[in-house]
Write a protein that holds these residues in place. Structure first.
Motif, PDB file in Angstrom:
ATOM      1  N   PHE A  61       0.906  -1.184  -0.085  1.00 10.41           N
ATOM      2  CA  PHE A  61       0.079   0.019  -0.183  1.00 10.41           C
ATOM      3  C   PHE A  61       0.843   1.169  -0.009  1.00 10.41           C
ATOM      4  O   PHE A  61       1.924   1.189   0.504  1.00 10.41           O
ATOM      5  CB  PHE A  61      -1.090   0.048   1.135  1.00 10.41           C
ATOM      6  CG  PHE A  61      -1.960  -1.096   1.117  1.00 10.41           C
ATOM      7  CD1 PHE A  61      -3.073  -1.078   0.580  1.00 10.41           C
ATOM      8  CD2 PHE A  61      -1.710  -2.163   2.115  1.00 10.41           C
ATOM      9  CE1 PHE A  61      -3.874  -2.126   0.848  1.00 10.41           C
ATOM     10  CE2 PHE A  61      -2.566  -3.231   2.009  1.00 10.41           C
ATOM     11  CZ  PHE A  61      -3.731  -3.317   1.497  1.00 10.41           C
ATOM     12  N   PRO A  62       0.595   2.326  -0.610  1.00 13.08           N
ATOM     13  CA  PRO A  62       1.296   3.414  -0.637  1.00 13.08           C
ATOM     14  C   PRO A  62       1.259   4.432   0.789  1.00 13.08           C
ATOM     15  O   PRO A  62       2.181   4.615   1.201  1.00 13.08           O
ATOM     16  CB  PRO A  62       0.590   4.619  -1.816  1.00 13.08           C
ATOM     17  CG  PRO A  62      -0.821   3.969  -1.875  1.00 13.08           C
ATOM     18  CD  PRO A  62      -0.586   2.244  -1.566  1.00 13.08           C
ATOM     19  N   TYR A  63       0.238   4.064   1.503  1.00  9.60           N
ATOM     20  CA  TYR A  63       0.085   4.484   2.867  1.00  9.60           C
ATOM     21  C   TYR A  63      -0.411   3.502   4.005  1.00  9.60           C
ATOM     22  O   TYR A  63      -1.181   2.759   3.643  1.00  9.60           O
ATOM     23  CB  TYR A  63      -0.767   5.689   2.940  1.00  9.60           C
ATOM     24  CG  TYR A  63      -0.076   7.036   2.556  1.00  9.60           C
ATOM     25  CD1 TYR A  63       0.617   7.906   3.274  1.00  9.60           C
ATOM     26  CD2 TYR A  63      -0.082   7.175   1.030  1.00  9.60           C
ATOM     27  CE1 TYR A  63       1.118   9.117   2.729  1.00  9.60           C
ATOM     28  CE2 TYR A  63       0.435   8.378   0.587  1.00  9.60           C
ATOM     29  CZ  TYR A  63       1.214   9.279   1.437  1.00  9.60           C
ATOM     30  OH  TYR A  63       1.746  10.584   0.915  1.00  9.60           O
ATOM     31  N   ALA A  64       0.096   3.547   5.163  1.00  6.35           N
ATOM     32  CA  ALA A  64      -0.177   2.691   6.172  1.00  6.35           C
ATOM     33  C   ALA A  64      -0.371   3.268   7.318  1.00  6.35           C
ATOM     34  O   ALA A  64       0.464   3.967   7.538  1.00  6.35           O
ATOM     35  CB  ALA A  64       0.629   1.368   6.421  1.00  6.35           C
ATOM     36  N   PHE A  65      -1.392   3.197   8.212  1.00  7.08           N
ATOM     37  CA  PHE A  65      -1.508   4.001   9.412  1.00  7.08           C
ATOM     38  C   PHE A  65      -1.777   2.865  10.563  1.00  7.08           C
ATOM     39  O   PHE A  65      -2.835   2.189  10.548  1.00  7.08           O
ATOM     40  CB  PHE A  65      -2.797   4.917   9.438  1.00  7.08           C
ATOM     41  CG  PHE A  65      -2.730   5.766   8.243  1.00  7.08           C
ATOM     42  CD1 PHE A  65      -2.215   7.243   8.437  1.00  7.08           C
ATOM     43  CD2 PHE A  65      -3.197   5.617   7.046  1.00  7.08           C
ATOM     44  CE1 PHE A  65      -2.111   8.053   7.561  1.00  7.08           C
ATOM     45  CE2 PHE A  65      -3.135   6.603   5.905  1.00  7.08           C
ATOM     46  CZ  PHE A  65      -2.772   7.764   6.309  1.00  7.08           C
ATOM     47  N   HIS A  66      -1.019   3.215  11.466  1.00  9.99           N
ATOM     48  CA  HIS A  66      -1.108   2.347  12.961  1.00  9.99           C
ATOM     49  C   HIS A  66      -1.627   3.046  14.019  1.00  9.99           C
ATOM     50  O   HIS A  66      -1.147   4.222  14.221  1.00  9.99           O
ATOM     51  CB  HIS A  66       0.361   1.734  13.323  1.00  9.99           C
ATOM     52  CG  HIS A  66       0.221   1.091  14.472  1.00  9.99           C
ATOM     53  ND1 HIS A  66       0.870   1.142  15.560  1.00  9.99           N
ATOM     54  CD2 HIS A  66      -0.368  -0.137  14.550  1.00  9.99           C
ATOM     55  CE1 HIS A  66       0.455   0.253  16.594  1.00  9.99           C
ATOM     56  NE2 HIS A  66       0.016  -0.934  15.889  1.00  9.99           N
ATOM     57  N   LEU A  67      -2.679   2.501  14.494  1.00 13.68           N
ATOM     58  CA  LEU A  67      -3.662   3.412  15.379  1.00 13.68           C
ATOM     59  C   LEU A  67      -3.006   3.087  17.032  1.00 13.68           C
ATOM     60  O   LEU A  67      -3.643   3.475  17.937  1.00 13.68           O
ATOM     61  CB  LEU A  67      -5.019   2.991  15.488  1.00 13.68           C
ATOM     62  CG  LEU A  67      -5.894   3.893  14.211  1.00 13.68           C
ATOM     63  CD1 LEU A  67      -5.228   3.467  12.944  1.00 13.68           C
ATOM     64  CD2 LEU A  67      -7.262   3.398  14.372  1.00 13.68           C
ATOM     65  N   ASP A  92       9.700   0.807   2.693  1.00 15.82           N
ATOM     66  CA  ASP A  92      10.526   1.093   1.569  1.00 15.82           C
ATOM     67  C   ASP A  92       9.444   1.237   0.616  1.00 15.82           C
ATOM     68  O   ASP A  92       9.730   2.040  -0.406  1.00 15.82           O
ATOM     69  CB  ASP A  92      11.551  -0.171   1.175  1.00 15.82           C
ATOM     70  CG  ASP A  92      12.903  -0.040   1.826  1.00 15.82           C
ATOM     71  OD1 ASP A  92      12.925   1.333   2.709  1.00 15.82           O
ATOM     72  OD2 ASP A  92      13.560  -0.995   1.862  1.00 15.82           O
ATOM     73  N   LYS A  93       8.137   0.424   0.635  1.00 15.75           N
ATOM     74  CA  LYS A  93       7.290   0.704  -0.258  1.00 15.75           C
ATOM     75  C   LYS A  93       6.009   1.678   0.171  1.00 15.75           C
ATOM     76  O   LYS A  93       5.151   1.878  -0.706  1.00 15.75           O
ATOM     77  CB  LYS A  93       6.808  -0.508  -1.077  1.00 15.75           C
ATOM     78  CG  LYS A  93       8.024  -1.354  -1.429  1.00 15.75           C
ATOM     79  CD  LYS A  93       7.364  -2.644  -1.781  1.00 15.75           C
ATOM     80  CE  LYS A  93       8.422  -3.438  -2.481  1.00 15.75           C
ATOM     81  NZ  LYS A  93       7.871  -5.160  -3.109  1.00 15.75           N
ATOM     82  N   THR A  94       5.981   1.684   1.486  1.00 18.22           N
ATOM     83  CA  THR A  94       4.777   2.170   2.269  1.00 18.22           C
ATOM     84  C   THR A  94       4.999   3.313   3.093  1.00 18.22           C
ATOM     85  O   THR A  94       6.053   3.257   3.918  1.00 18.22           O
ATOM     86  CB  THR A  94       3.820   1.192   3.042  1.00 18.22           C
ATOM     87  OG1 THR A  94       3.505  -0.036   1.966  1.00 18.22           O
ATOM     88  CG2 THR A  94       2.952   1.778   3.606  1.00 18.22           C
ATOM     89  N   ARG A  95       4.765   4.579   3.064  1.00 16.15           N
ATOM     90  CA  ARG A  95       4.651   5.735   3.955  1.00 16.15           C
ATOM     91  C   ARG A  95       3.971   5.364   5.202  1.00 16.15           C
ATOM     92  O   ARG A  95       2.683   5.070   5.153  1.00 16.15           O
ATOM     93  CB  ARG A  95       4.305   6.908   3.236  1.00 16.15           C
ATOM     94  CG  ARG A  95       5.095   7.153   2.095  1.00 16.15           C
ATOM     95  CD  ARG A  95       4.857   8.596   1.571  1.00 16.15           C
ATOM     96  NE  ARG A  95       5.465   9.643   2.474  1.00 16.15           N
ATOM     97  CZ  ARG A  95       6.802   9.806   2.234  1.00 16.15           C
ATOM     98  NH1 ARG A  95       7.689   9.427   1.542  1.00 16.15           N
ATOM     99  NH2 ARG A  95       7.283  10.883   2.881  1.00 16.15           N
ATOM    100  N   LEU A  96       4.730   5.083   6.328  1.00 19.14           N
ATOM    101  CA  LEU A  96       3.788   4.649   7.458  1.00 19.14           C
ATOM    102  C   LEU A  96       3.882   6.151   8.521  1.00 19.14           C
ATOM    103  O   LEU A  96       4.484   6.540   8.752  1.00 19.14           O
ATOM    104  CB  LEU A  96       4.911   3.666   8.275  1.00 19.14           C
ATOM    105  CG  LEU A  96       4.403   3.207   9.612  1.00 19.14           C
ATOM    106  CD1 LEU A  96       3.077   2.250   9.298  1.00 19.14           C
ATOM    107  CD2 LEU A  96       5.650   2.310  10.183  1.00 19.14           C
ATOM    108  N   PHE A  97       2.434   6.048   9.205  1.00 21.74           N
ATOM    109  CA  PHE A  97       2.285   7.048  10.022  1.00 21.74           C
ATOM    110  C   PHE A  97       1.628   6.033  11.356  1.00 21.74           C
ATOM    111  O   PHE A  97       1.180   5.149  11.093  1.00 21.74           O
ATOM    112  CB  PHE A  97       1.189   8.028   9.306  1.00 21.74           C
ATOM    113  CG  PHE A  97       1.541   8.969   8.702  1.00 21.74           C
ATOM    114  CD1 PHE A  97       1.864  10.378   8.959  1.00 21.74           C
ATOM    115  CD2 PHE A  97       1.824   8.578   7.304  1.00 21.74           C
ATOM    116  CE1 PHE A  97       2.171  11.204   8.285  1.00 21.74           C
ATOM    117  CE2 PHE A  97       2.153   9.574   6.370  1.00 21.74           C
ATOM    118  CZ  PHE A  97       2.369  10.938   6.691  1.00 21.74           C
ATOM    119  N   GLY A  98       1.878   6.607  12.482  1.00 23.15           N
ATOM    120  CA  GLY A  98       1.628   5.954  13.683  1.00 23.15           C
ATOM    121  C   GLY A  98       0.996   6.804  14.826  1.00 23.15           C
ATOM    122  O   GLY A  98       1.710   7.872  15.080  1.00 23.15           O
TER     123      GLY A  98
END
Length: 265
Positions: A61-67, A92-98
């Motif tokens: 996925f281009p973006y992933a969000f961890h809650l 490396d493939k997904t911009r991660l936010f958390g």
């Protein structure tokens, strides 16, 4: 609640608001479909989490969000082994936010902040603090901090002003709200204080969807007039082996449209 929390970074000129981009850093086309990943309570070290990480790596996925929730106290070794290691094939493939839930903060929150600082320096996220807004062409994904200023609360005037401004600037975009904690609990007829904190900001129906973690089940809840002016979903079942749900229970002013009753992940 910990009294030795690290200083919470506050939004400055960036407003902690970032335009969504493709992996090649170009802007996304308006109206084009885009898939993102949402997951919560992932940092357990259990095989459930590694299996979920494999799925995220495959989908890229281009973006992933961890809650939120790196167990048990957000120590350095726990971040290393239970969060960073499973996600190495993803970032490396997904911009991660958390977001930070209670378990990241039991040890002060410094290792949570340091992890995302290193991720930002490596170009794998834009995140600068413990809250954020990612603007897609047709959606805003807004992650709010509901723990740094008190457990499961959103009473900080500066953060309320920040959220109010984002909602006012949304234009045609659908607003998707993320939080570590829940506005209400499955099967509980009473709202949590968090919902009362946020309600004045969203009473106009400006939030289309609200996702949260922390509680270990998965369900989708219906809107209910002014009492619950959003579709809500708990996704705290990721890497944490909670009890299997077998009954569809009423919750605060609403009912689940769907809940996970299978022993799977």
């Amino acid at each position: 609640w910990p009294k030795f929390l690290s200083a919470m970074p506050r939004h400055g000129a960036s407003q902690f608001t970032y335009p969504a981009v493709r992996p090649d850093k170009k802007e996304l086309a308006k109206g084009a479909p885009i898939d993102i990943a949402l997951f919560a309570d992932f940092g357990t070290g259990y095989y459930h989490s590694w299996a979920i990480a494999e799925q995220l790596a495959t989908w890229a996925f281009p973006y992933a969000f961890h809650l939120g929730d790196v167990y048990y106290a957000g120590r350095q070794n726990e971040f290393d082994e239970r969060f960073e290691a499973p996600l190495l094939q993803i970032i490396d493939k997904t911009r991660l936010f958390g977001l930070a839930e209670n378990h990241e903060l039991y040890f002060g929150g410094s290792h949570y902040l340091e992890y995302f600082k290193r991720l930002r320096e490596a170009g794998n996220t834009d995140q600068e603090g413990s809250y954020f807004c990612v603007r897609f062409p047709d959606h805003q994904v807004i992650g709010i901090d509901v723990n740094w200023q008190g457990r499961q609360r959103f009473t900080d005037g500066e953060l309320q002003k920040w959220l109010r401004a984002l909602l006012a600037e949304a234009g045609h975009r659908t607003n998707i709200l993320l939080s570590g904690s829940a506005p209400f609990d499955y099967g509980d007829p009473d709202a949590r204080k968090l919902l009362e904190d946020v309600r004045p900001l969203i009473a106009d129906g400006s939030i289309g969807l609200w996702f949260w973690g922390d509680d270990h089940y998965c369900a989708l809840f219906d809107r209910k007039d002014d009492e619950v002016p959003f579709f809500g979903s708990c996704i705290g079942h990721a890497g944490y082996p909670g009890p299997r749900q077998t009954d569809s229970l009423a919750s605060y002013k609403t009912y689940p449209l769907w809940f996970e009753d299978e022993p799977r992940f």
